[in-house]
Design an enzyme around this catalytic site. Structure first.
Site, PDB file in Angstrom:
ATOM      1  N   ASN A  11      44.910  32.191  44.212  1.00 16.45           N
ATOM      2  CA  ASN A  11      44.699  33.561  43.301  1.00 16.45           C
ATOM      3  C   ASN A  11      44.998  34.780  43.841  1.00 16.45           C
ATOM      4  O   ASN A  11      44.279  35.096  45.076  1.00 16.45           O
ATOM      5  CB  ASN A  11      42.994  33.543  42.684  1.00 16.45           C
ATOM      6  CG  ASN A  11      42.620  34.502  41.960  1.00 16.45           C
ATOM      7  OD1 ASN A  11      43.302  35.704  42.006  1.00 16.45           O
ATOM      8  ND2 ASN A  11      41.748  34.502  41.062  1.00 16.45           N
ATOM      9  N   GLY A  13      44.512  37.714  43.140  1.00 16.14           N
ATOM     10  CA  GLY A  13      43.548  38.657  43.307  1.00 16.14           C
ATOM     11  C   GLY A  13      42.551  38.551  44.380  1.00 16.14           C
ATOM     12  O   GLY A  13      42.134  39.640  44.935  1.00 16.14           O
ATOM     13  N   LYS A  14      42.328  37.365  44.517  1.00 16.04           N
ATOM     14  CA  LYS A  14      41.252  37.119  45.696  1.00 16.04           C
ATOM     15  C   LYS A  14      41.853  37.401  47.193  1.00 16.04           C
ATOM     16  O   LYS A  14      41.237  37.862  48.010  1.00 16.04           O
ATOM     17  CB  LYS A  14      40.835  35.444  45.704  1.00 16.04           C
ATOM     18  CG  LYS A  14      39.749  35.354  44.611  1.00 16.04           C
ATOM     19  CD  LYS A  14      39.356  33.972  44.742  1.00 16.04           C
ATOM     20  CE  LYS A  14      38.578  33.402  43.394  1.00 16.04           C
ATOM     21  NZ  LYS A  14      38.189  31.994  43.439  1.00 16.04           N
ATOM     22  N   ASP A  71      33.377  29.186  46.259  1.00 15.31           N
ATOM     23  CA  ASP A  71      33.155  28.480  45.004  1.00 15.31           C
ATOM     24  C   ASP A  71      32.173  29.543  44.396  1.00 15.31           C
ATOM     25  O   ASP A  71      31.260  29.808  44.949  1.00 15.31           O
ATOM     26  CB  ASP A  71      32.825  27.105  45.324  1.00 15.31           C
ATOM     27  CG  ASP A  71      32.726  26.318  44.196  1.00 15.31           C
ATOM     28  OD1 ASP A  71      33.787  26.451  43.247  1.00 15.31           O
ATOM     29  OD2 ASP A  71      32.000  25.779  43.539  1.00 15.31           O
ATOM     30  N   SER A  72      32.345  29.687  42.924  1.00 13.04           N
ATOM     31  CA  SER A  72      31.305  30.531  42.464  1.00 13.04           C
ATOM     32  C   SER A  72      31.049  30.031  41.170  1.00 13.04           C
ATOM     33  O   SER A  72      31.986  29.123  40.645  1.00 13.04           O
ATOM     34  CB  SER A  72      31.925  31.938  42.380  1.00 13.04           C
ATOM     35  OG  SER A  72      33.109  31.928  41.904  1.00 13.04           O
ATOM     36  N   TYR A 156      32.707  34.892  32.391  1.00 11.63           N
ATOM     37  CA  TYR A 156      31.360  35.182  31.833  1.00 11.63           C
ATOM     38  C   TYR A 156      30.868  36.638  31.889  1.00 11.63           C
ATOM     39  O   TYR A 156      29.589  36.969  31.481  1.00 11.63           O
ATOM     40  CB  TYR A 156      30.233  34.111  32.488  1.00 11.63           C
ATOM     41  CG  TYR A 156      30.457  32.793  32.351  1.00 11.63           C
ATOM     42  CD1 TYR A 156      29.929  32.049  31.135  1.00 11.63           C
ATOM     43  CD2 TYR A 156      31.100  31.809  33.141  1.00 11.63           C
ATOM     44  CE1 TYR A 156      30.431  30.784  30.957  1.00 11.63           C
ATOM     45  CE2 TYR A 156      31.388  30.761  33.085  1.00 11.63           C
ATOM     46  CZ  TYR A 156      31.001  29.979  31.920  1.00 11.63           C
ATOM     47  OH  TYR A 156      31.243  28.573  31.583  1.00 11.63           O
ATOM     48  N   ASP A 157      31.743  37.345  32.477  1.00  9.72           N
ATOM     49  CA  ASP A 157      31.234  38.615  32.524  1.00  9.72           C
ATOM     50  C   ASP A 157      30.926  39.272  31.410  1.00  9.72           C
ATOM     51  O   ASP A 157      29.713  40.446  31.458  1.00  9.72           O
ATOM     52  CB  ASP A 157      32.438  39.511  32.982  1.00  9.72           C
ATOM     53  CG  ASP A 157      32.764  39.652  34.561  1.00  9.72           C
ATOM     54  OD1 ASP A 157      31.706  39.487  35.177  1.00  9.72           O
ATOM     55  OD2 ASP A 157      33.835  39.652  35.012  1.00  9.72           O
TER      56      ASP A 157
END
Ligand code: IMP
Length: 213
Positions: A11, A13-14, A71-72, A156-157
């Site tokens: 990713n 962005g990360k 991990d989130s 899920y924001d």
């Protein structure tokens, strides 16, 4: 010292976020792709920490560098911590978040006030060149909203209502989210831990050199 830091993610962005936070360490920060490491990773841990470590160790086995992985997920207390480590896979990887979010709200029918407590959790693992592992874990606490709101963010924001903002995590700005997010805070804590490890290592090298004079 010749260290490199590799972040086990695809990713971009990360990668941007981690490069910014780690730039003062003065070490190159590479993605898995840039490091040429493509191990097969089976995320079969039982916790965020176990999964983060599984990912980091799989890349470390290929390169032996300082390897970081995260991990989130979303943990909802009323439904026994679901979707938790299965957040991406909840109701199937290809199911839209509109459907996943609606389903979670439906499962909380009847839950009032603090019964709706939930949080995003992020665990970061760092495997060091000698095989030792460091972990940091942070949360973004909130309540499951009664209806989705906002178009920012992802996943899920739209359903994590943040009482201190009076808005969901999809309604606040990206700058606001980066400051308070589970990932931002866990990354900052990891940057601090790595700074300490590298400082200790530098001091040991200096002592060894002094002993040689
Ligand atoms: P990952 O470990 O970063 O790939 O995240 C796993 C899943 O957790 C994501 O696919 C999302 O479903 C959820 N998730 C993690 N962080 C967030 C967030 O900041 N906002 C919304 N959903 C998130």
């Amino acid at each position: 010292m010749g260290h490199r830091i590799i972040f086990a993610t695809g990713n971009e962005g990360k990668m941007k976020e981690i490069r910014l936070l780690l730039e003062d360490l003065g070490l190159p920060v590479l993605s898995m792709k840039e490091a040429g490491a493509f191990p097969e990773i089976v995320e079969d841990g039982r916790t965020f920490g176990e999964n983060a470590e599984i990912k980091a160790r799989a890349v470390w086995n290929c390169t032996g560098d300082i390897v970081l992985a995260d991990d989130s997920g979303l943990v909802v207390d009323y439904i026994d911590g679901e979707p938790g480590i299965y957040s991406a896979r909840y109701m199937g990887e290809d199911t839209s978040y509109e459907i996943k979010n609606r389903n979670i709200i439906e499962r909380l029918e009847g839950a009032r006030g603090s019964e709706r407590s939930a949080r995003f959790v992020c665990n970061i693992a760092a495997v060091l060149p000698d095989g030792r592992v460091l972990h940091t874990e942070e949360t973004l606490e909130g309540l499951i909203a009664h209806r989705p709101a906002g178009t920012g963010g992802f996943g899920y924001d739209p359903i994590l209502y943040l009482p201190e903002f009076g808005m969901t995590s999809a309604e606040i700005t990206m700058e606001q989210k980066n400051k308070i997010s589970h990932r931002g805070k866990a990354l900052k804590a990891m940057a601090k831990a790595l700074r300490e490890v590298l400082k200790g290592e530098m001091e040991r090298t200096e002592d060894e050199n002094t002993n040689c004079q």
